[in-house]
Enzyme design. Structure first.
Site, short mmCIF file in Angstrom:
data_model
loop_
_atom_site.label_atom_id
_atom_site.label_comp_id
_atom_site.label_asym_id
_atom_site.label_seq_id
_atom_site.Cartn_x
_atom_site.Cartn_y
_atom_site.Cartn_z
N HIS A 144 50.11 29.42 35.10
CA HIS A 144 49.40 30.85 35.33
C HIS A 144 48.63 30.84 33.84
CE1 HIS A 144 48.09 34.86 37.17
NE2 HIS A 144 48.47 35.19 36.25
N ASN A 180 34.07 33.26 35.80
CA ASN A 180 34.16 34.46 35.71
C ASN A 180 35.19 34.80 35.13
OD1 ASN A 180 31.54 34.71 36.89
ND2 ASN A 180 33.04 34.93 39.22
N HIS A 182 40.37 30.01 36.61
CA HIS A 182 39.07 28.96 38.19
C HIS A 182 37.97 29.12 37.24
CE1 HIS A 182 38.88 33.05 39.35
NE2 HIS A 182 37.80 32.88 40.35
N HIS A 191 34.63 27.69 38.67
CA HIS A 191 33.33 27.46 39.95
C HIS A 191 32.84 26.13 39.94
CE1 HIS A 191 33.85 31.24 41.89
NE2 HIS A 191 34.43 31.58 41.15
P1 AMP Z 1 36.36 34.97 41.24
O1 AMP Z 1 35.37 35.62 41.82
O2 AMP Z 1 35.40 34.09 39.90
O3 AMP Z 1 37.41 35.41 40.29
O4 AMP Z 1 36.20 33.98 42.13
C1 AMP Z 1 37.67 33.98 43.35
C2 AMP Z 1 36.99 33.18 44.57
O5 AMP Z 1 38.35 32.65 44.83
C3 AMP Z 1 36.29 33.51 45.26
O6 AMP Z 1 34.71 33.19 45.45
C4 AMP Z 1 37.06 33.16 46.14
O7 AMP Z 1 35.82 33.24 47.53
C5 AMP Z 1 37.68 32.89 46.68
N1 AMP Z 1 39.44 32.62 47.41
C6 AMP Z 1 39.71 33.61 47.28
N2 AMP Z 1 41.16 33.49 48.30
C7 AMP Z 1 41.09 32.40 48.29
C8 AMP Z 1 41.67 30.94 49.00
N3 AMP Z 1 42.70 31.67 49.04
N4 AMP Z 1 41.49 29.82 49.11
C9 AMP Z 1 39.99 29.24 48.23
N5 AMP Z 1 39.16 30.31 47.88
C10 AMP Z 1 39.47 31.53 47.39
ZN ZN Z 2 48.75 32.45 38.95
#
Ligand code: AMP
Ligand code: ZN
Length: 119
Positions: free
Chosen positions: A49, A93, A106, A108
């Site tokens: 984390h 982001n 994360h 993307h």
């Molecule tokens: P961010 O806006 O960069 O924090 O991206 C978070 C991303 O996580 C978003 O694009 C969501 O669609 C994705 N997300 C949230 N919950 C889940 C989940 N349980 N499984 C897969 N993707 C998720």
């Molecule tokens: Zn975490």
């Protein structure tokens, strides 16, 4: 390995919330975004984390390098067409103003045939 019991991506890493896995090793996990912007849209995360790119330091250089070097390989495997005519977008982001909703780092990886929802 640090884990936050309230973090949705830590729960995905632990298998407590289901996900569509793209890749896994000792340090990294990749899975499809539940709300894709494009035909190919997955995320690569460290299993530990780490809230965002704002918290990284020199001790994370190898981890970040591994994520970025994995991205092109997985992008091709998932259906992005090759550089330079094809390609993919890499987005991290960082912070609420930038649209970060999940506070576990994360990366993307977004691509595939257009149109994409966000251009
Ligand atoms: P961010 O806006 O960069 O924090 O991206 C978070 C991303 O996580 C978003 O694009 C969501 O669609 C994705 N997300 C949230 N919950 C889940 C989940 N349980 N499984 C897969 N993707 C998720
Ligand atoms: Zn975490």
């Amino acid at each position: 390995m640090h884990s936050d019991p309230d973090c949705i991506f830590c729960k995905i890493v632990a298998g407590q919330i289901p996900s569509r896995k793209v890749y896994e090793d000792d340090e990294l996990y990749a899975f499809h975004d539940i709300n894709p912007w494009a035909p190919v849209h997955f995320m690569i995360i460290p299993k530990t984390h780490l809230p965002s790119l704002a918290q990284v330091g020199p001790e994370h250089a190898a981890l970040l390098g591994r994520i970025l070097t994995l991205a092109p390989r997985l992008a091709l495997e998932q259906g992005c067409t090759p550089y330079p005519d094809g390609g993919f977008r890499v987005v991290v982001n960082t912070g609420t103003l930038a649209g970060q909703e999940v506070h576990h780092l994360h990366v993307h990886v977004i691509g595939g045939p257009r149109p994409w929802l966000k251009t």
